[in-house]
Design an enzyme around this catalytic site. Structure first.
Site, PDB file in Angstrom:
ATOM      1  N   GLU A 109       0.840  -1.202   0.000  1.00  0.00           N
ATOM      2  CA  GLU A 109       0.000   0.000   0.000  1.00  0.00           C
ATOM      3  C   GLU A 109       0.872   1.247   0.000  1.00  0.00           C
ATOM      4  OE1 GLU A 109      -3.323   1.984   2.984  1.00  0.00           O
ATOM      5  OE2 GLU A 109      -3.194  -0.200   2.839  1.00  0.00           O
ATOM      6  N   ASP A 111       0.161   5.450   0.623  1.00  0.00           N
ATOM      7  CA  ASP A 111      -0.897   6.335   1.118  1.00  0.00           C
ATOM      8  C   ASP A 111      -0.515   7.804   1.070  1.00  0.00           C
ATOM      9  OD1 ASP A 111      -2.439   4.158   1.981  1.00  0.00           O
ATOM     10  OD2 ASP A 111      -1.530   4.163   3.961  1.00  0.00           O
ATOM     11  N   GLU A 113      -2.502  10.680   3.115  1.00  0.00           N
ATOM     12  CA  GLU A 113      -3.603  10.969   4.024  1.00  0.00           C
ATOM     13  C   GLU A 113      -3.519  12.446   4.404  1.00  0.00           C
ATOM     14  OE1 GLU A 113      -4.782   6.952   6.396  1.00  0.00           O
ATOM     15  OE2 GLU A 113      -2.981   7.983   7.117  1.00  0.00           O
TER      16      GLU A 113
END
Length: 290
Positions: A109, A111, A113
Protein backbone atom coordinates in the site's frame (compact mmCIF):
# COMPACT_ATOMS: atom_id res chain seq x y z
CA UNK A 1 -11.76 18.61 -57.59
CA UNK A 2 -13.22 15.20 -56.83
CA UNK A 3 -9.82 13.60 -57.35
CA UNK A 4 -8.25 16.06 -54.94
CA UNK A 5 -10.91 15.34 -52.33
CA UNK A 6 -10.25 11.60 -52.30
CA UNK A 7 -6.75 11.70 -50.73
CA UNK A 8 -7.98 14.00 -47.97
CA UNK A 9 -10.88 11.64 -47.25
CA UNK A 10 -8.64 8.57 -47.27
CA UNK A 11 -6.15 10.36 -45.05
CA UNK A 12 -8.93 11.15 -42.63
CA UNK A 13 -10.01 7.51 -42.58
CA UNK A 14 -6.44 6.37 -41.99
CA UNK A 15 -6.04 8.85 -39.15
CA UNK A 16 -9.38 7.77 -37.66
CA UNK A 17 -8.40 4.10 -37.67
CA UNK A 18 -4.92 4.92 -36.33
CA UNK A 19 -6.40 6.83 -33.39
CA UNK A 20 -8.92 4.04 -32.77
CA UNK A 21 -6.16 1.41 -32.74
CA UNK A 22 -4.08 3.49 -30.30
CA UNK A 23 -7.05 3.90 -27.97
CA UNK A 24 -7.68 0.14 -28.07
CA UNK A 25 -4.03 -0.56 -27.27
CA UNK A 26 -4.20 1.94 -24.45
CA UNK A 27 -7.21 0.13 -23.03
CA UNK A 28 -5.47 -3.23 -23.31
CA UNK A 29 -2.21 -2.20 -21.68
CA UNK A 30 -2.79 0.95 -19.68
CA UNK A 31 -5.51 3.03 -18.09
CA UNK A 32 -6.53 5.69 -20.57
CA UNK A 33 -4.95 9.09 -20.01
CA UNK A 34 -8.06 11.27 -20.00
CA UNK A 35 -10.82 8.89 -18.96
CA UNK A 36 -13.93 10.00 -17.12
CA UNK A 37 -14.52 8.87 -13.54
CA UNK A 38 -17.08 6.22 -14.51
CA UNK A 39 -14.64 4.67 -16.98
CA UNK A 40 -12.02 4.00 -14.30
CA UNK A 41 -13.75 4.02 -10.88
CA UNK A 42 -16.92 3.19 -9.03
CA UNK A 43 -18.36 4.37 -5.68
CA UNK A 44 -17.15 1.81 -3.15
CA UNK A 45 -19.32 2.91 -0.23
CA UNK A 46 -22.01 5.47 0.60
CA UNK A 47 -23.04 5.94 -3.03
CA UNK A 48 -25.28 8.86 -2.11
CA UNK A 49 -22.22 10.70 -0.75
CA UNK A 50 -20.32 10.37 -4.05
CA UNK A 51 -21.44 13.24 -6.27
CA UNK A 52 -20.62 14.07 -9.87
CA UNK A 53 -20.81 17.62 -11.18
CA UNK A 54 -19.62 17.79 -14.78
CA UNK A 55 -15.88 17.15 -14.82
CA UNK A 56 -15.77 17.28 -11.01
CA UNK A 57 -16.26 14.44 -8.53
CA UNK A 58 -16.99 15.12 -4.87
CA UNK A 59 -16.87 12.97 -1.75
CA UNK A 60 -19.01 14.12 1.15
CA UNK A 61 -18.66 13.53 4.89
CA UNK A 62 -21.55 14.34 7.23
CA UNK A 63 -22.80 12.87 10.53
CA UNK A 64 -24.43 10.01 8.61
CA UNK A 65 -21.43 8.75 6.66
CA UNK A 66 -18.19 9.32 4.85
CA UNK A 67 -17.65 8.04 1.31
CA UNK A 68 -15.15 6.43 -1.02
CA UNK A 69 -14.41 5.21 -4.51
CA UNK A 70 -12.22 2.49 -5.98
CA UNK A 71 -10.75 1.63 -9.37
CA UNK A 72 -12.46 -0.97 -11.52
CA UNK A 73 -9.08 -2.52 -12.35
CA UNK A 74 -5.82 -3.24 -10.60
CA UNK A 75 -2.41 -2.21 -11.90
CA UNK A 76 1.23 -3.25 -11.64
CA UNK A 77 3.78 -0.41 -12.05
CA UNK A 78 3.28 2.96 -13.65
CA UNK A 79 2.10 6.40 -12.60
CA UNK A 80 -1.23 7.37 -11.03
CA UNK A 81 -2.37 10.95 -10.63
CA UNK A 82 -5.40 12.92 -9.49
CA UNK A 83 -6.04 16.59 -8.98
CA UNK A 84 -7.64 17.22 -5.60
CA UNK A 85 -9.04 20.22 -3.75
CA UNK A 86 -9.31 19.48 -0.04
CA UNK A 87 -12.04 20.35 2.48
CA UNK A 88 -11.95 24.12 3.11
CA UNK A 89 -12.42 25.93 6.40
CA UNK A 90 -12.60 24.03 9.68
CA UNK A 91 -11.75 20.48 8.63
CA UNK A 92 -10.49 19.29 12.02
CA UNK A 93 -11.07 15.60 12.64
CA UNK A 94 -11.50 14.72 8.97
CA UNK A 95 -9.18 12.63 6.83
CA UNK A 96 -9.11 12.47 3.06
CA UNK A 97 -7.06 9.55 1.73
CA UNK A 98 -5.76 8.89 -1.78
CA UNK A 99 -3.94 5.58 -2.01
CA UNK A 100 -3.03 2.41 -3.86
CA UNK A 101 -3.41 -0.98 -2.23
CA UNK A 102 -3.39 -4.69 -2.96
CA UNK A 103 -5.55 -7.21 -1.11
CA UNK A 104 -4.79 -9.78 1.58
CA UNK A 105 -3.00 -9.95 4.91
CA UNK A 106 0.40 -9.30 3.34
CA UNK A 107 -0.83 -6.42 1.25
CA UNK A 108 1.19 -3.59 -0.27
CA UNK A 109 0.00 0.00 0.00
CA UNK A 110 1.04 3.60 -0.72
CA UNK A 111 -0.90 6.34 1.12
CA UNK A 112 -1.53 10.03 0.97
CA UNK A 113 -3.60 10.97 4.02
CA UNK A 114 -4.64 14.61 4.38
CA UNK A 115 -5.33 15.39 8.03
CA UNK A 116 -7.76 18.27 8.51
CA UNK A 117 -7.25 21.15 10.91
CA UNK A 118 -9.03 24.09 12.45
CA UNK A 119 -9.47 27.16 10.26
CA UNK A 120 -6.25 29.03 9.59
CA UNK A 121 -4.01 26.10 10.47
CA UNK A 122 -2.21 24.11 7.77
CA UNK A 123 -3.19 20.65 6.62
CA UNK A 124 -0.84 17.86 7.60
CA UNK A 125 -0.02 15.38 4.83
CA UNK A 126 0.83 11.92 6.15
CA UNK A 127 2.36 9.36 3.81
CA UNK A 128 2.89 5.69 4.53
CA UNK A 129 4.18 2.61 2.74
CA UNK A 130 3.21 -1.01 3.40
CA UNK A 131 5.16 -3.86 1.86
CA UNK A 132 4.06 -7.45 2.41
CA UNK A 133 1.79 -6.29 5.23
CA UNK A 134 4.47 -4.32 7.07
CA UNK A 135 3.78 -0.61 7.52
CA UNK A 136 4.55 1.89 10.31
CA UNK A 137 6.55 4.02 7.88
CA UNK A 138 4.79 7.34 8.49
CA UNK A 139 6.14 10.67 7.38
CA UNK A 140 4.25 13.89 8.04
CA UNK A 141 4.72 17.32 6.54
CA UNK A 142 3.00 20.59 5.79
CA UNK A 143 2.45 21.81 2.26
CA UNK A 144 3.88 25.01 0.78
CA UNK A 145 0.44 26.17 -0.37
CA UNK A 146 -3.17 26.13 0.79
CA UNK A 147 -4.60 22.88 -0.68
CA UNK A 148 -8.18 24.07 -0.17
CA UNK A 149 -8.06 27.07 -2.53
CA UNK A 150 -7.40 25.26 -5.80
CA UNK A 151 -6.71 21.87 -7.32
CA UNK A 152 -3.26 20.37 -6.90
CA UNK A 153 -1.75 17.24 -8.39
CA UNK A 154 -0.95 14.20 -6.21
CA UNK A 155 0.86 11.27 -7.83
CA UNK A 156 2.51 7.90 -7.29
CA UNK A 157 5.31 6.71 -9.56
CA UNK A 158 5.92 2.98 -9.04
CA UNK A 159 8.53 0.85 -10.74
CA UNK A 160 10.96 -1.91 -9.73
CA UNK A 161 13.47 0.50 -8.26
CA UNK A 162 11.43 3.05 -6.33
CA UNK A 163 8.08 4.42 -5.27
CA UNK A 164 7.94 8.21 -5.49
CA UNK A 165 5.21 10.42 -4.01
CA UNK A 166 4.75 13.68 -5.93
CA UNK A 167 2.86 16.87 -5.14
CA UNK A 168 2.58 19.11 -8.21
CA UNK A 169 5.47 17.12 -9.74
CA UNK A 170 7.67 17.86 -6.71
CA UNK A 171 8.89 14.65 -5.03
CA UNK A 172 8.07 14.61 -1.33
CA UNK A 173 8.99 11.01 -0.56
CA UNK A 174 10.96 8.12 -2.03
CA UNK A 175 10.73 4.49 -0.93
CA UNK A 176 13.53 2.65 -2.67
CA UNK A 177 13.96 -1.04 -3.39
CA UNK A 178 16.06 -2.28 -0.46
CA UNK A 179 15.47 -6.00 -0.85
CA UNK A 180 19.24 -6.55 -0.56
CA UNK A 181 18.92 -5.25 3.01
CA UNK A 182 16.03 -7.58 3.73
CA UNK A 183 13.30 -4.97 3.28
CA UNK A 184 10.29 -6.31 1.34
CA UNK A 185 9.50 -4.28 -1.76
CA UNK A 186 6.09 -4.13 -3.48
CA UNK A 187 6.59 -5.68 -6.90
CA UNK A 188 4.37 -8.75 -7.27
CA UNK A 189 0.87 -7.71 -6.15
CA UNK A 190 -1.29 -5.60 -8.46
CA UNK A 191 -2.92 -2.68 -6.69
CA UNK A 192 -6.22 -0.90 -6.91
CA UNK A 193 -6.59 2.87 -6.62
CA UNK A 194 -8.78 4.29 -3.89
CA UNK A 195 -9.88 7.49 -2.24
CA UNK A 196 -12.12 8.20 0.73
CA UNK A 197 -13.14 10.76 3.31
CA UNK A 198 -14.09 9.83 6.85
CA UNK A 199 -14.26 11.03 10.45
CA UNK A 200 -11.05 10.26 12.35
CA UNK A 201 -11.26 12.74 15.19
CA UNK A 202 -9.87 10.18 17.62
CA UNK A 203 -6.39 10.78 16.11
CA UNK A 204 -6.31 13.00 13.03
CA UNK A 205 -5.98 16.52 14.47
CA UNK A 206 -3.48 17.20 17.25
CA UNK A 207 -3.52 13.54 18.21
CA UNK A 208 -7.29 13.54 18.71
CA UNK A 209 -7.43 16.58 20.99
CA UNK A 210 -9.47 18.59 18.45
CA UNK A 211 -12.74 16.95 17.47
CA UNK A 212 -14.87 17.25 14.37
CA UNK A 213 -17.30 20.17 14.53
CA UNK A 214 -20.38 18.82 12.79
CA UNK A 215 -21.85 22.31 12.63
CA UNK A 216 -19.52 22.80 9.64
CA UNK A 217 -20.74 19.69 7.80
CA UNK A 218 -20.93 18.63 5.07
CA UNK A 219 -17.17 18.34 4.50
CA UNK A 220 -16.43 17.97 0.79
CA UNK A 221 -13.29 16.94 -1.09
CA UNK A 222 -13.32 17.59 -4.85
CA UNK A 223 -11.46 15.72 -7.62
CA UNK A 224 -10.81 16.08 -11.34
CA UNK A 225 -8.45 14.94 -14.11
CA UNK A 226 -7.79 11.34 -13.09
CA UNK A 227 -4.80 9.93 -14.94
CA UNK A 228 -3.72 6.28 -14.82
CA UNK A 229 -0.66 5.51 -16.93
CA UNK A 230 0.06 2.00 -15.71
CA UNK A 231 -0.01 -1.67 -16.64
CA UNK A 232 -3.47 -3.06 -16.10
CA UNK A 233 -3.38 -6.43 -14.40
CA UNK A 234 -4.57 -9.20 -16.68
CA UNK A 235 -3.40 -12.19 -14.70
CA UNK A 236 -0.09 -14.06 -15.03
CA UNK A 237 0.57 -12.59 -18.48
CA UNK A 238 0.93 -9.14 -16.87
CA UNK A 239 4.09 -10.32 -15.17
CA UNK A 240 5.13 -12.45 -18.14
CA UNK A 241 5.47 -9.41 -20.35
CA UNK A 242 6.97 -7.62 -17.31
CA UNK A 243 5.12 -4.41 -18.09
CA UNK A 244 8.35 -2.65 -18.97
CA UNK A 245 7.31 0.70 -20.36
CA UNK A 246 8.55 4.28 -19.93
CA UNK A 247 8.74 4.06 -16.12
CA UNK A 248 11.45 1.38 -16.36
CA UNK A 249 13.74 3.55 -18.45
CA UNK A 250 17.02 4.57 -16.74
CA UNK A 251 15.77 8.14 -16.23
CA UNK A 252 13.15 6.88 -13.77
CA UNK A 253 15.19 4.43 -11.69
CA UNK A 254 16.20 7.26 -9.34
CA UNK A 255 15.59 10.97 -8.86
CA UNK A 256 17.51 13.36 -11.06
CA UNK A 257 19.60 16.18 -9.61
CA UNK A 258 16.76 18.71 -9.66
CA UNK A 259 14.37 16.29 -8.00
CA UNK A 260 16.92 15.47 -5.28
CA UNK A 261 17.20 19.18 -4.51
CA UNK A 262 13.41 19.51 -4.42
CA UNK A 263 13.10 16.53 -2.07
CA UNK A 264 15.75 17.99 0.24
CA UNK A 265 13.96 21.36 0.23
CA UNK A 266 10.63 19.78 1.17
CA UNK A 267 12.15 17.73 3.97
CA UNK A 268 14.17 20.60 5.42
CA UNK A 269 11.36 23.17 5.36
CA UNK A 270 8.14 21.19 5.77
CA UNK A 271 8.81 17.78 7.33
CA UNK A 272 7.43 17.55 10.88
CA UNK A 273 7.74 13.80 11.52
CA UNK A 274 9.86 11.01 10.08
CA UNK A 275 9.64 7.46 11.40
CA UNK A 276 13.31 6.99 10.52
CA UNK A 277 14.23 9.54 13.20
CA UNK A 278 11.85 8.30 15.88
CA UNK A 279 14.19 6.55 18.30
CA UNK A 280 11.36 5.96 20.80
CA UNK A 281 9.39 3.81 18.36
CA UNK A 282 12.48 2.39 16.70
CA UNK A 283 15.51 2.18 19.03
CA UNK A 284 17.18 0.36 16.16
CA UNK A 285 16.43 2.27 12.95
CA UNK A 286 14.59 0.26 10.28
CA UNK A 287 17.05 -1.06 7.69
CA UNK A 288 15.70 1.13 4.89
CA UNK A 289 16.57 4.20 7.00
CA UNK A 290 20.28 3.39 7.18
Amino acid sequence: MARLAMPRCEGGRIMYWWVLIMVMLCNLVMGCQCAAFNDLFYPSWAHDHVMSQGELLQLKLDPASGAGFASKNTYIFGKVNAQIKLVPGDSAGTVTAFYMSSQGAEHDEFDFEFLGNISGQPYTVQTNVYSKGSGNREQRMFLWFDPTLDFHSYSFLWNRQQVVFFVDDVPIRVFGNNEKRGVPYPETRPMGIFSSIWNADDWATEGGRVKTDWNHAPFITTYKNFNIDACRDSGPESMTRRCSLWWDQPAYTSLNAKQRMQLMWVHQKYMIYDYCKDSVRFPTPPPECA
